[in-house]
Motif scaffolding. Sequence first.
Motif, short mmCIF file in Angstrom:
data_model
loop_
_atom_site.label_atom_id
_atom_site.label_comp_id
_atom_site.label_asym_id
_atom_site.label_seq_id
_atom_site.Cartn_x
_atom_site.Cartn_y
_atom_site.Cartn_z
N ALA A 167 43.60 41.49 30.49
CA ALA A 167 42.65 41.04 31.50
C ALA A 167 43.17 39.79 32.17
N VAL A 168 42.63 39.52 33.34
CA VAL A 168 42.84 38.24 34.01
C VAL A 168 41.48 37.59 34.20
N ARG A 169 41.50 36.25 34.17
CA ARG A 169 40.24 35.51 34.36
C ARG A 169 40.29 34.69 35.63
N LEU A 170 39.19 34.75 36.39
CA LEU A 170 39.03 33.96 37.62
C LEU A 170 37.92 32.95 37.38
N ASP A 171 38.23 31.69 37.65
CA ASP A 171 37.28 30.61 37.37
C ASP A 171 36.97 29.78 38.60
N SER A 172 37.34 30.26 39.77
CA SER A 172 37.08 29.51 40.99
C SER A 172 37.23 30.43 42.19
N GLY A 173 36.87 29.91 43.37
CA GLY A 173 37.07 30.65 44.61
C GLY A 173 35.85 31.42 45.04
N ASP A 174 35.98 32.10 46.17
CA ASP A 174 34.93 32.96 46.71
C ASP A 174 35.01 34.28 45.95
N LEU A 175 34.29 34.35 44.84
CA LEU A 175 34.49 35.44 43.88
C LEU A 175 34.29 36.84 44.46
N PRO A 176 33.24 37.13 45.24
CA PRO A 176 33.10 38.49 45.75
C PRO A 176 34.31 38.96 46.55
N VAL A 177 34.90 38.06 47.34
CA VAL A 177 36.09 38.41 48.12
C VAL A 177 37.32 38.43 47.23
N LEU A 178 37.47 37.42 46.39
CA LEU A 178 38.66 37.27 45.57
C LEU A 178 38.80 38.42 44.57
N VAL A 179 37.71 38.81 43.96
CA VAL A 179 37.77 39.88 42.97
C VAL A 179 38.30 41.17 43.59
N GLY A 180 37.85 41.48 44.78
CA GLY A 180 38.31 42.69 45.44
C GLY A 180 39.80 42.66 45.70
N SER A 181 40.33 41.53 46.15
CA SER A 181 41.76 41.45 46.44
C SER A 181 42.59 41.46 45.16
N VAL A 182 42.07 40.86 44.09
CA VAL A 182 42.77 40.88 42.81
C VAL A 182 42.82 42.30 42.25
N ARG A 183 41.72 43.03 42.37
CA ARG A 183 41.71 44.41 41.89
C ARG A 183 42.74 45.25 42.64
N ALA A 184 42.80 45.08 43.95
CA ALA A 184 43.76 45.83 44.75
C ALA A 184 45.19 45.47 44.36
N GLN A 185 45.45 44.19 44.11
CA GLN A 185 46.80 43.78 43.75
C GLN A 185 47.19 44.32 42.37
N LEU A 186 46.28 44.23 41.41
CA LEU A 186 46.57 44.78 40.08
C LEU A 186 46.86 46.27 40.15
N ASP A 187 46.08 47.00 40.90
CA ASP A 187 46.29 48.44 41.02
C ASP A 187 47.64 48.73 41.66
N ALA A 188 47.99 47.95 42.69
CA ALA A 188 49.26 48.16 43.38
C ALA A 188 50.44 47.88 42.46
N LEU A 189 50.27 46.97 41.51
CA LEU A 189 51.33 46.64 40.56
C LEU A 189 51.36 47.59 39.36
N GLY A 190 50.44 48.55 39.34
CA GLY A 190 50.39 49.51 38.25
C GLY A 190 49.54 49.10 37.07
N ALA A 191 48.87 47.94 37.17
CA ALA A 191 48.03 47.44 36.07
C ALA A 191 46.58 47.90 36.28
N ARG A 192 46.41 49.19 36.36
CA ARG A 192 45.08 49.73 36.69
C ARG A 192 44.06 49.55 35.57
N LYS A 193 44.54 49.40 34.36
CA LYS A 193 43.63 49.21 33.23
C LYS A 193 43.34 47.74 32.95
N THR A 194 44.02 46.85 33.63
CA THR A 194 43.78 45.42 33.41
C THR A 194 42.41 45.03 33.94
#
Length: 418
Positions: free
Chosen positions: A234-261
């Motif tokens: 897992a990755v943890r986010l502790d700051s930022g505009d979470l609704p926007v940031l979470v979506g972009s992090v999910r997309a990046q993880l999926d693109a890197l093949g870490a779909r289960k992270t």
Amino acid sequence: MLDAAMLSGTHERECVFEVFARSLPDGRRYGVVAGTGRLLELIERFRFEDAELEWLRDNRVVRDETLDWLADYRFNSTIRGYREGELYFPGSPILVVDAPFGEGVLLETLALSVLNHDSAIASAAARMVSAAGGRPLAEMGSRRAHEEAAIAAARAAYIAGFSSTSNLEAGRTWGIPTMGTAAHAFTLLHDTEEDAFRAQVRSLGAGTTLLVDTYDVHKAIETAVRVAGTELGAVRLDSGDLPVLVGSVRAQLDALGARKTRITVTNDLDEFAIAALRASPVDSYGVGTSLVTGSGAPTAGMVYKLVARKDAAGAWVPVAKASTGKASIGGAKVPVRAIDKLGVASAEEIHVVQSASPMPTGRHLHVPLMRDGVAVPEYLGAGGVEAARRHHAIVREELPESAFRLGRGEPALPTEYV
């Protein structure tokens, strides 16, 4: 009070004391009973030791006769009440102490300090569990609470549906599942973020949770997957505009093949912030400050009142305050939750024993908690915590759908005296 009652010869009169809340915190729709198991253990151990007695004597707080009585104090009477994890509403008699006045009156501060704190935390936690919509929540508030209160808060949150705690003492004492993540200090300790990630993965394995917002989130995500591989836990986010940031992090993880992270978020969450993230691809939440402070209601507002006593002839007499704004209803009571044909709770019916009304049907709420000063074992220890958690999950299903709205509103069930 004890000293004066002993002088008047009334300290041994049989009495009934009740713990109840006149109202719920502003806007709340139900409360959750928590702290009962802790309280029972504390009552069993409640003694006046030599140091306390010496201080009372030196400061002339009470007479010598009363000191002698306190030296032999043991609670040897009966307590009944709502099971831990049960829901409560205004007027619900959640704890009833049947004891001589002297025995019972000494428990007031102990009972209220435990139940007011733990029930406030559990009630806030229950709202957060509802807002999370089935996603797990971790209690992470120890740094925002008194060191003992932190352990109690972790226990109360777990009873109300949180999945784990970062407080290891709560795990040791109460058997609550524990978890944790690295802090920013760990990343800052190392020469590079990559060095920090490698050290953590080397210690805990690829299934660990890496904190990725110390510097640049998206660079950290790339580094995390390179270091831990696509099996990163897992990755943890502790700051930022979470609704926007979470979506972009999910997309990046999926693109890197870490779909289960998984993605876990913290950042001063409360029930409203959690609800705002329900549409985002968040996998879990960590909640600290708001939880351990009751999310705006740090106490449940419960009181401990004498409601019945025997008179000089041995007959039971209902008693109650008549103060403006603080009036109470006297007499021993039997609370019942009215359930409709669909299994949905419709009212908190409180049967006053002195009333001639028939006993209402429904789910009876009082259970024996302590007999002759000995607590019922099933409510104690880690086993009692698990039992309370299971009971809470069951009784929540009885509530009408309106009970889970986060907006201000009246209690979900009316309190009716029968």
